[in-house]
Design a protein around this motif. Structure first.
Motif, short mmCIF file in Angstrom:
data_model
loop_
_atom_site.label_atom_id
_atom_site.label_comp_id
_atom_site.label_asym_id
_atom_site.label_seq_id
_atom_site.Cartn_x
_atom_site.Cartn_y
_atom_site.Cartn_z
N ARG A 258 66.77 88.13 31.34
CA ARG A 258 67.93 87.41 31.87
C ARG A 258 67.73 86.77 33.22
NH1 ARG A 258 71.90 92.35 31.94
NH2 ARG A 258 70.13 93.45 31.07
N GLN A 259 66.92 87.39 34.12
CA GLN A 259 66.82 86.85 35.48
C GLN A 259 65.47 86.22 35.77
OE1 GLN A 259 66.62 90.07 34.71
NE2 GLN A 259 65.57 91.29 36.25
N HIS A 260 64.62 86.05 34.75
CA HIS A 260 63.27 85.54 35.02
C HIS A 260 63.15 84.05 34.70
CE1 HIS A 260 61.89 89.42 36.09
NE2 HIS A 260 62.00 89.93 34.89
N PHE A 261 62.48 83.36 35.59
CA PHE A 261 62.31 81.91 35.52
C PHE A 261 61.56 81.52 34.25
CE2 PHE A 261 60.56 77.98 37.89
CZ PHE A 261 61.70 77.25 37.57
N ARG A 262 62.13 80.55 33.51
CA ARG A 262 61.55 79.95 32.31
C ARG A 262 61.51 80.90 31.11
NH1 ARG A 262 62.47 75.21 32.25
NH2 ARG A 262 60.71 74.68 30.91
N SER A 263 62.41 81.88 31.07
CA SER A 263 62.55 82.69 29.86
C SER A 263 63.50 81.97 28.91
CB SER A 263 63.06 84.09 30.21
OG SER A 263 64.34 84.02 30.80
N ASP A 264 63.87 82.59 27.79
CA ASP A 264 64.63 81.92 26.75
C ASP A 264 65.98 82.60 26.50
OD1 ASP A 264 62.45 80.07 26.07
OD2 ASP A 264 61.43 81.87 25.36
N VAL A 265 66.91 81.82 25.97
CA VAL A 265 68.27 82.31 25.73
C VAL A 265 68.72 81.89 24.33
CG1 VAL A 265 70.65 82.37 26.58
CG2 VAL A 265 68.77 81.92 28.18
N LEU A 266 69.38 82.81 23.64
CA LEU A 266 69.98 82.52 22.34
C LEU A 266 71.48 82.68 22.45
CD1 LEU A 266 69.75 82.01 19.22
CD2 LEU A 266 69.68 84.50 18.97
N VAL A 267 72.23 81.64 22.05
CA VAL A 267 73.69 81.69 22.04
C VAL A 267 74.14 81.51 20.59
CG1 VAL A 267 75.83 80.68 22.91
CG2 VAL A 267 73.77 80.66 24.34
N THR A 268 74.84 82.50 20.05
CA THR A 268 75.27 82.47 18.66
C THR A 268 76.79 82.53 18.58
OG1 THR A 268 73.25 83.62 17.97
CG2 THR A 268 75.06 83.56 16.39
N PHE A 269 77.38 81.49 18.01
CA PHE A 269 78.83 81.48 17.76
C PHE A 269 79.07 81.94 16.32
CE2 PHE A 269 78.31 78.27 21.12
CZ PHE A 269 79.25 78.73 22.03
N HIS A 270 79.81 83.02 16.17
CA HIS A 270 80.09 83.58 14.85
C HIS A 270 81.33 82.92 14.24
CE1 HIS A 270 77.12 86.71 15.67
NE2 HIS A 270 77.68 86.85 16.86
N PRO A 271 81.54 83.08 12.92
CA PRO A 271 82.76 82.52 12.31
C PRO A 271 84.01 83.06 13.01
CG PRO A 271 81.19 83.19 10.62
CD PRO A 271 80.64 83.67 11.92
N PRO A 272 84.96 82.19 13.31
CA PRO A 272 86.15 82.63 14.05
C PRO A 272 87.08 83.48 13.18
CG PRO A 272 86.38 80.34 13.39
CD PRO A 272 84.99 80.75 13.01
N MET A 273 87.82 84.36 13.84
CA MET A 273 88.89 85.13 13.19
C MET A 273 90.20 84.43 13.52
SD MET A 273 87.62 89.04 14.05
CE MET A 273 87.34 88.72 15.79
N THR A 274 90.91 83.96 12.50
CA THR A 274 92.13 83.18 12.71
C THR A 274 93.36 84.01 12.39
OG1 THR A 274 90.92 81.16 12.13
CG2 THR A 274 93.31 81.03 12.11
N PHE A 275 94.38 83.89 13.26
CA PHE A 275 95.61 84.68 13.11
C PHE A 275 96.82 83.75 13.19
CE2 PHE A 275 92.31 87.13 15.19
CZ PHE A 275 92.24 88.28 14.40
N SER A 276 97.85 84.09 12.45
CA SER A 276 99.10 83.34 12.49
C SER A 276 100.26 84.33 12.36
CB SER A 276 99.16 82.32 11.36
OG SER A 276 99.22 82.97 10.10
N PRO A 277 101.46 83.96 12.80
CA PRO A 277 102.61 84.88 12.68
C PRO A 277 102.90 85.27 11.23
CG PRO A 277 103.10 83.09 14.19
CD PRO A 277 101.81 82.74 13.54
N ALA A 278 102.71 84.33 10.31
CA ALA A 278 103.02 84.63 8.90
C ALA A 278 101.97 85.53 8.27
CB ALA A 278 103.12 83.32 8.12
N SER A 279 100.69 85.30 8.58
CA SER A 279 99.61 86.07 7.95
C SER A 279 99.35 87.40 8.63
CB SER A 279 98.32 85.24 7.96
OG SER A 279 98.49 84.01 7.30
N ASN A 280 99.76 87.54 9.86
CA ASN A 280 99.47 88.78 10.61
C ASN A 280 100.72 89.34 11.27
OD1 ASN A 280 96.95 86.72 11.04
ND2 ASN A 280 96.24 88.81 10.62
N PRO A 281 101.71 89.74 10.45
CA PRO A 281 102.95 90.30 11.03
C PRO A 281 102.71 91.61 11.77
CG PRO A 281 102.87 90.62 8.64
CD PRO A 281 101.74 89.70 8.98
#
Length: 548
Positions: A182-205
């Motif tokens: 994390r703190q070393h110069f010229r190392s690598d990073v992976l960013v992964t966005f997972h499928p979102p969890m969606t909520f609504s008043p009707a579906s999640n009372p």
């Protein structure tokens, strides 16, 4: 309800552009996966990520989300970083960041986030994306901390406020950030966005007020599971080291793996190691039931134990300063001597080539070194080391701008040309210096290999052969990994590109011709090992085990 989101302040555009540039210099490769999972602008969204690198985590997220998906990410930060006469404070406030009060920062326990929560709820209702780190604090320890329930409660609150709006939906977007170093110069990073969890008043009372706190905990547990699935989380650095070694033995150096595939393979070995240690703990305490003991068969235990045995092998490699690949593919003394001459000559040539630009880099390196050294003295490892990358980025940016401005001032008659030539020269000198360091690192390893007693190499080869068989057995028959990783991942990457399977293979080269032609790639240095950083030795130890 307006479904357009808040307008983006000019300072946010500036900060995003500036730090996207700085992050691409500090980190060798930032691979972003799953951008198609990011809800489009105007759809309420809470981005939740693991938090191991302080302010750098937020900057990485801001730089990783494509502007065509979201052009504004509302950030949150601890309130103690606001109202100071520092560049970091200005940076945070200018980006429209919302201050959150933490109990640990107020010993008297008097905190009031009522106004902040109202602001966040209103931002979601107008279609903004809000970034929260549910661990509640940045940490250096390798395991993800138990998540706070704040995100789930915000979801419940905003759904309750919109209970009469049948069209309202809010998404929770889990994100995993994995730093190779994390703190070393010229190392690598992976960013992964997972499928979102969606909520609504009707579906999640069940999330509408009054809400059962059990449902809040269930949602928080789901978030923890999703985030953990995309990154490395372990109770100790020792397990991370052993898992990475197992991954290198299973898929040896030269295997064309994307960074995402590499992290997932390491994680599978890491989970097996954690399972083995958990069973050892049950046995020592005598607290395992017969059902639990039967669940972990002797065959599985033996397979997992091989990962523990790899620790001694890694210690031997570290002692002699060589990589596993040197044991896997032994070289004759004649070949070693030839390669020593080539590596040394090539490293000196590249260093000479990069020397003029390195003179410009010198003030930046000195400034960041002094700043980080002084900062480390302000507290223990667990309270300071997670902010090292942040300090390097900020002080590197400020000193870099000073060098650039100073160069233009000195060459005032041709300052317009200098404004372009100086950054270009600094970038190319950094590229060449990376290759020079890599060549000298190989020279040093070959020297140690030449001095190693012949009998010791024979013992290491026998140890590795046994480990290779056991690790391959564990990988194929227990973890479900392919039995020919070199072929499988190479075909996967070539066929998939940046798709779901191949992911993004930035920084890699395929084939000898491409390797030769892209050696001097302007964009990035070729990498055979995702653990490489800009240093003269291989980083395998990540932190003192007793510092927490």
């Amino acid at each position: 309800m307006a479904e357009k989101g808040s307008p983006t302040p000019w300072s946010y555009f500036l900060i995003r552009l500036l730090f996207k540039f700085v992050l691409k210099i500090f980190y060798g490769t930032i691979v972003v996966e799953g951008t198609e999972n990011i809800p489009l602008k105007g759809k309420p969204c809470i981005v939740c990520a693991n938090h191991s690198n302080s302010l750098t985590d937020a900057l990485v997220l801001v730089a990783s989300i494509p502007s065509k998906r979201r052009n504004l990410l509302r950030l949150t930060a601890k309130s103690t970083q606001f109202g100071k006469r520092t560049f970091t404070s200005w940076l945070i406030e200018s980006a429209g960041t919302v201050p959150l009060q933490r109990r640990k920062d107020f010993p008297d326990g008097r905190i009031d986030n009522t106004e902040v929560m109202r602001e966040l709820l209103e931002a979601l209702e107008c279609g903004d994306a809000v970034c929260l780190f549910p661990e509640g604090m940045s940490r250096y320890h390798p395991t993800i901390a138990p998540l706070k329930t704040g995100v789930a409660r915000i979801v419940s609150d905003v759904l309750s406020r919109q209970r009469d709006n049948s069209d309202f939906e809010v998404s929770v977007l889990p994100c995993s950030i994995t730093y190779m170093h994390r703190q070393h110069f010229r190392s690598d990073v992976l960013v992964t966005f997972h499928p979102p969890m969606t909520f609504s008043p009707a579906s999640n009372p069940e999330l509408l007020a009054p809400v059962d706190f059990t449902d809040i905990r269930k949602l928080t547990a789901r978030m923890h599971h999703q985030i953990s699935m995309g990154t490395l989380s372990a109770p100790s650095w020792r397990l991370v080291r052993n898992a990475k070694l197992a991954a290198h033995i299973y898929a040896p150096l030269g295997t064309h793996m994307s960074l995402g595939d590499y992290v997932r393979v390491v994680r599978m070995f890491l989970e097996a190691l954690k399972m083995g240690e958990a069973k050892d703990a049950w046995t020592e305490r005598g607290s395992a039931s017969e059902g639990e003991m039967e669940g972990a068969t002797n065959e599985l235990e033996e397979r997992i134990l091989c990962l523990g045995a790899s620790q001694a092998y890694q210690s031997e490699l570290s002692h002699y300063g060589i990589k596993d690949d040197r044991v896997r593919c032994p070289l004759s003394r004649r070949t070693i001597l030839y390669r020593l001459a080539v590596r040394l000559a090539w490293s000196f040539f590249l260093f000479s080539l990069s020397l003029p630009g390195l003179i410009l880099w010198l003030p930046i390196f000195i400034t960041t070194f002094i700043a980080v050294r002084e900062f480390k003295r302000t507290g223990p490892v667990w309270d300071t080391w997670d902010e090292i990358a942040q300090y390097k980025l900020v002080y590197g940016l400020i000193s870099g701008l000073c060098v650039w401005a100073g160069a233009m001032l000195v060459t005032l008659p041709v300052a317009a040309i200098t404004a372009v030539v100086v950054p270009l020269m600094m970038w190319m000198s950094l590229r060449w210096f990376e290759d020079a360091v890599s060549s000298f690192r190989a020279f040093a390893a070959l020297t140690r290999l030449l001095l190693m007693p012949r009998g010791k190499m024979v013992l290491l080869q026998a140890t590795r052969l046994d480990l290779r068989k056991r690790i391959a057995d564990l990988a194929v028959n227990t973890l479900g990994l392919p039995d020919q990783p070199e072929t499988y991942f190479a075909k996967d990457s070539e066929a998939g590109g940046a798709t779901e399977k191949g992911r993004n293979d930035k920084g890699r080269v395929k084939g000898r011709w491409e390797s030769k032609t892209k050696y001097f790639s302007i964009r990035r240095r070729r990498k055979r090992d995702w653990n490489e950083t800009l240093r003269l030795y291989d980083k395998v130890d990540y932190g003192p085990e007793d510092a927490y």
